[in-house]
Design a protein around this motif. Structure first.
Motif, PDB file in Angstrom:
ATOM      1  N   GLN A   1      26.452 -13.193  59.743  1.00 50.81           N
ATOM      2  CA  GLN A   1      25.363 -12.540  59.019  1.00 50.81           C
ATOM      3  C   GLN A   1      24.881 -13.451  57.889  1.00 50.81           C
ATOM      4  OE1 GLN A   1      24.461  -9.530  60.096  1.00 50.81           O
ATOM      5  NE2 GLN A   1      22.975  -8.868  58.578  1.00 50.81           N
ATOM      6  N   VAL A   2      23.574 -13.548  57.775  1.00 54.30           N
ATOM      7  CA  VAL A   2      22.958 -14.351  56.727  1.00 54.30           C
ATOM      8  C   VAL A   2      22.219 -13.413  55.783  1.00 54.30           C
ATOM      9  CG1 VAL A   2      21.260 -16.135  56.215  1.00 54.30           C
ATOM     10  CG2 VAL A   2      22.706 -16.347  58.250  1.00 54.30           C
ATOM     11  N   GLN A   3      22.387 -13.607  54.508  1.00 52.19           N
ATOM     12  CA  GLN A   3      21.681 -12.806  53.513  1.00 52.19           C
ATOM     13  C   GLN A   3      20.623 -13.680  52.828  1.00 52.19           C
ATOM     14  OE1 GLN A   3      25.370 -12.756  53.181  1.00 52.19           O
ATOM     15  NE2 GLN A   3      25.180 -11.188  54.764  1.00 52.19           N
ATOM     16  N   LEU A   4      19.461 -13.084  52.606  1.00 54.17           N
ATOM     17  CA  LEU A   4      18.358 -13.799  51.985  1.00 54.17           C
ATOM     18  C   LEU A   4      17.793 -12.973  50.840  1.00 54.17           C
ATOM     19  CD1 LEU A   4      17.872 -13.872  55.416  1.00 54.17           C
ATOM     20  CD2 LEU A   4      16.599 -15.859  54.631  1.00 54.17           C
ATOM     21  N   VAL A   5      17.508 -13.634  49.742  1.00 55.48           N
ATOM     22  CA  VAL A   5      16.927 -12.959  48.582  1.00 55.48           C
ATOM     23  C   VAL A   5      15.732 -13.756  48.101  1.00 55.48           C
ATOM     24  CG1 VAL A   5      17.285 -12.152  46.228  1.00 55.48           C
ATOM     25  CG2 VAL A   5      19.151 -11.995  47.897  1.00 55.48           C
ATOM     26  N   GLU A   6      14.552 -13.117  48.143  1.00 57.27           N
ATOM     27  CA  GLU A   6      13.340 -13.770  47.653  1.00 57.27           C
ATOM     28  C   GLU A   6      13.137 -13.482  46.170  1.00 57.27           C
ATOM     29  OE1 GLU A   6      12.085 -12.049  51.784  1.00 57.27           O
ATOM     30  OE2 GLU A   6      13.123 -11.339  49.992  1.00 57.27           O
ATOM     31  N   PHE A  37       7.021 -15.350  55.992  1.00 56.24           N
ATOM     32  CA  PHE A  37       6.075 -14.425  56.590  1.00 56.24           C
ATOM     33  C   PHE A  37       5.382 -13.647  55.477  1.00 56.24           C
ATOM     34  CE2 PHE A  37       7.339 -14.481  61.098  1.00 56.24           C
ATOM     35  CZ  PHE A  37       8.555 -15.134  61.021  1.00 56.24           C
ATOM     36  N   ARG A  38       4.239 -13.094  55.825  1.00 57.16           N
ATOM     37  CA  ARG A  38       3.582 -12.179  54.888  1.00 57.16           C
ATOM     38  C   ARG A  38       3.005 -11.005  55.659  1.00 57.16           C
ATOM     39  NH1 ARG A  38      -1.558 -15.888  52.847  1.00 57.16           N
ATOM     40  NH2 ARG A  38      -2.781 -15.826  54.780  1.00 57.16           N
ATOM     41  N   LEU A  39       2.964  -9.880  54.957  1.00 59.89           N
ATOM     42  CA  LEU A  39       2.455  -8.646  55.537  1.00 59.89           C
ATOM     43  C   LEU A  39       1.522  -8.001  54.530  1.00 59.89           C
ATOM     44  CD1 LEU A  39       2.527  -6.684  57.908  1.00 59.89           C
ATOM     45  CD2 LEU A  39       4.441  -5.523  56.781  1.00 59.89           C
ATOM     46  N   ALA A  40       0.276  -7.876  54.933  1.00 55.00           N
ATOM     47  CA  ALA A  40      -0.736  -7.243  54.082  1.00 55.00           C
ATOM     48  C   ALA A  40      -1.155  -5.922  54.710  1.00 55.00           C
ATOM     49  CB  ALA A  40      -1.947  -8.162  53.928  1.00 55.00           C
ATOM     50  N   PRO A  41      -1.587  -4.958  53.894  1.00 54.83           N
ATOM     51  CA  PRO A  41      -2.006  -3.661  54.436  1.00 54.83           C
ATOM     52  C   PRO A  41      -3.095  -3.816  55.485  1.00 54.83           C
ATOM     53  CG  PRO A  41      -1.825  -3.548  52.058  1.00 54.83           C
ATOM     54  CD  PRO A  41      -1.658  -4.992  52.421  1.00 54.83           C
ATOM     55  N   GLY A  42      -2.882  -3.178  56.630  1.00 52.04           N
ATOM     56  CA  GLY A  42      -3.882  -3.205  57.677  1.00 52.04           C
ATOM     57  C   GLY A  42      -3.910  -4.473  58.504  1.00 52.04           C
ATOM     58  N   LYS A  43      -2.983  -5.385  58.230  1.00 53.47           N
ATOM     59  CA  LYS A  43      -2.947  -6.646  58.967  1.00 53.47           C
ATOM     60  C   LYS A  43      -1.599  -6.823  59.647  1.00 53.47           C
ATOM     61  CE  LYS A  43      -6.233  -9.105  55.994  1.00 53.47           C
ATOM     62  NZ  LYS A  43      -6.455 -10.339  55.194  1.00 53.47           N
ATOM     63  N   GLU A  44      -1.578  -7.698  60.632  1.00 57.22           N
ATOM     64  CA  GLU A  44      -0.333  -8.004  61.317  1.00 57.22           C
ATOM     65  C   GLU A  44       0.495  -8.978  60.482  1.00 57.22           C
ATOM     66  OE1 GLU A  44      -1.820  -7.472  65.968  1.00 57.22           O
ATOM     67  OE2 GLU A  44      -1.083  -9.397  65.239  1.00 57.22           O
ATOM     68  N   ARG A  45       1.780  -8.923  60.693  1.00 55.18           N
ATOM     69  CA  ARG A  45       2.657  -9.882  60.023  1.00 55.18           C
ATOM     70  C   ARG A  45       2.307 -11.296  60.467  1.00 55.18           C
ATOM     71  NH1 ARG A  45       8.755  -9.016  61.354  1.00 55.18           N
ATOM     72  NH2 ARG A  45       8.114 -10.077  63.278  1.00 55.18           N
ATOM     73  N   GLU A  46       2.283 -12.195  59.535  1.00 57.71           N
ATOM     74  CA  GLU A  46       1.875 -13.584  59.810  1.00 57.71           C
ATOM     75  C   GLU A  46       2.951 -14.562  59.348  1.00 57.71           C
ATOM     76  OE1 GLU A  46      -1.440 -14.895  57.432  1.00 57.71           O
ATOM     77  OE2 GLU A  46      -1.816 -16.661  58.681  1.00 57.71           O
ATOM     78  N   LEU A  47       3.290 -15.490  60.208  1.00 55.91           N
ATOM     79  CA  LEU A  47       4.161 -16.596  59.821  1.00 55.91           C
ATOM     80  C   LEU A  47       3.279 -17.625  59.133  1.00 55.91           C
ATOM     81  CD1 LEU A  47       6.866 -18.188  59.888  1.00 55.91           C
ATOM     82  CD2 LEU A  47       6.139 -19.051  62.131  1.00 55.91           C
ATOM     83  N   VAL A  48       3.498 -17.863  57.863  1.00 55.93           N
ATOM     84  CA  VAL A  48       2.641 -18.792  57.136  1.00 55.93           C
ATOM     85  C   VAL A  48       3.236 -20.193  57.042  1.00 55.93           C
ATOM     86  CG1 VAL A  48       1.462 -17.020  55.809  1.00 55.93           C
ATOM     87  CG2 VAL A  48       3.527 -18.031  54.897  1.00 55.93           C
ATOM     88  N   ALA A  49       4.554 -20.297  57.054  1.00 46.24           N
ATOM     89  CA  ALA A  49       5.184 -21.612  56.955  1.00 46.24           C
ATOM     90  C   ALA A  49       6.637 -21.503  57.393  1.00 46.24           C
ATOM     91  CB  ALA A  49       5.118 -22.149  55.525  1.00 46.24           C
ATOM     92  N   SER A  50       7.193 -22.629  57.794  1.00 46.27           N
ATOM     93  CA  SER A  50       8.613 -22.666  58.127  1.00 46.27           C
ATOM     94  C   SER A  50       9.150 -24.064  57.897  1.00 46.27           C
ATOM     95  CB  SER A  50       8.858 -22.226  59.570  1.00 46.27           C
ATOM     96  OG  SER A  50       8.334 -23.184  60.476  1.00 46.27           O
ATOM     97  N   ILE A  51      10.473 -24.141  57.797  1.00 40.91           N
ATOM     98  CA  ILE A  51      11.122 -25.427  57.586  1.00 40.91           C
ATOM     99  C   ILE A  51      12.507 -25.375  58.193  1.00 40.91           C
ATOM    100  CG2 ILE A  51      12.036 -24.763  55.305  1.00 40.91           C
ATOM    101  CD1 ILE A  51      11.451 -27.690  54.426  1.00 40.91           C
ATOM    102  N   TYR A  94       5.560 -11.001  50.743  1.00 41.25           N
ATOM    103  CA  TYR A  94       6.064 -12.215  51.382  1.00 41.25           C
ATOM    104  C   TYR A  94       7.557 -12.065  51.640  1.00 41.25           C
ATOM    105  CZ  TYR A  94       1.652 -14.637  50.676  1.00 41.25           C
ATOM    106  OH  TYR A  94       0.339 -15.011  50.742  1.00 41.25           O
ATOM    107  N   TYR A  95       7.950 -12.417  52.852  1.00 40.29           N
ATOM    108  CA  TYR A  95       9.337 -12.340  53.269  1.00 40.29           C
ATOM    109  C   TYR A  95       9.810 -13.725  53.728  1.00 40.29           C
ATOM    110  CZ  TYR A  95       8.331  -7.326  53.752  1.00 40.29           C
ATOM    111  OH  TYR A  95       7.957  -6.020  53.534  1.00 40.29           O
ATOM    112  N   GLN A 110      14.287  -9.031  51.365  1.00 39.86           N
ATOM    113  CA  GLN A 110      13.712  -7.736  51.018  1.00 39.86           C
ATOM    114  C   GLN A 110      12.217  -7.809  50.739  1.00 39.86           C
ATOM    115  OE1 GLN A 110      15.145  -9.739  48.900  1.00 39.86           O
ATOM    116  NE2 GLN A 110      13.960  -9.654  46.996  1.00 39.86           N
ATOM    117  N   GLY A 111      11.703  -9.008  50.574  1.00 37.37           N
ATOM    118  CA  GLY A 111      10.275  -9.193  50.327  1.00 37.37           C
ATOM    119  C   GLY A 111       9.936  -9.260  48.852  1.00 37.37           C
TER     120      GLY A 111
END
Length: 118
Positions: A1-6, A37-51, A94-95, A110-111
């Protein structure tokens, strides 16, 4: 299990900058890379960047190219998303998520809310 905190979200004016951080803990060896990723109201989740952790190979969505930069600090198990020239359409939660070696994003933070005012 990996835990992430933004962290690092907030309110900024158009044209401003923010830097998000994603601290990773737990079974970090199971993480191949981190996606933002980001999630805006009324929009689909989008992958904006990765590394990727090993080579630092990056990906950017067209909406992020030239404005967002992702980087990682392997010693701190932390990934960053530097966002410049922010626009109101960047407003979203943003997640960060961990990408497994099976190419699945299977652990999520948690975003953090990013709001860009016009």
């Amino acid at each position: 299990q990996v835990q992430l905190v933004e962290s690092g979200g907030g309110l900024v004016q158009t044209g401003g900058s923010l830097r998000l951080s994603c601290a990773v803990s737990g079974r970090t060896y199971s993480s191949y890379g981190i996606g933002w990723f980001r999630l805006a109201p009324g929009k689909e989740r989008e992958l904006v960047a990765s590394i990727t952790w090993s080579l630092g190979t990056t990906y950017y969505a067209d909406s992020a190219k030239g404005r967002f930069t992702t980087s990682r600090d392997n010693a701190k198990n932390t990934v960053y998303l530097q966002m410049d020239s922010l626009k109101p359409e960047d407003t979203a939660v943003y997640y960060c998520a961990s990408r497994s070696h099976r190419n699945q994003y299977d652990s999520w933070g948690q975003g953090t809310q990013v709001t860009v005012s016009s």
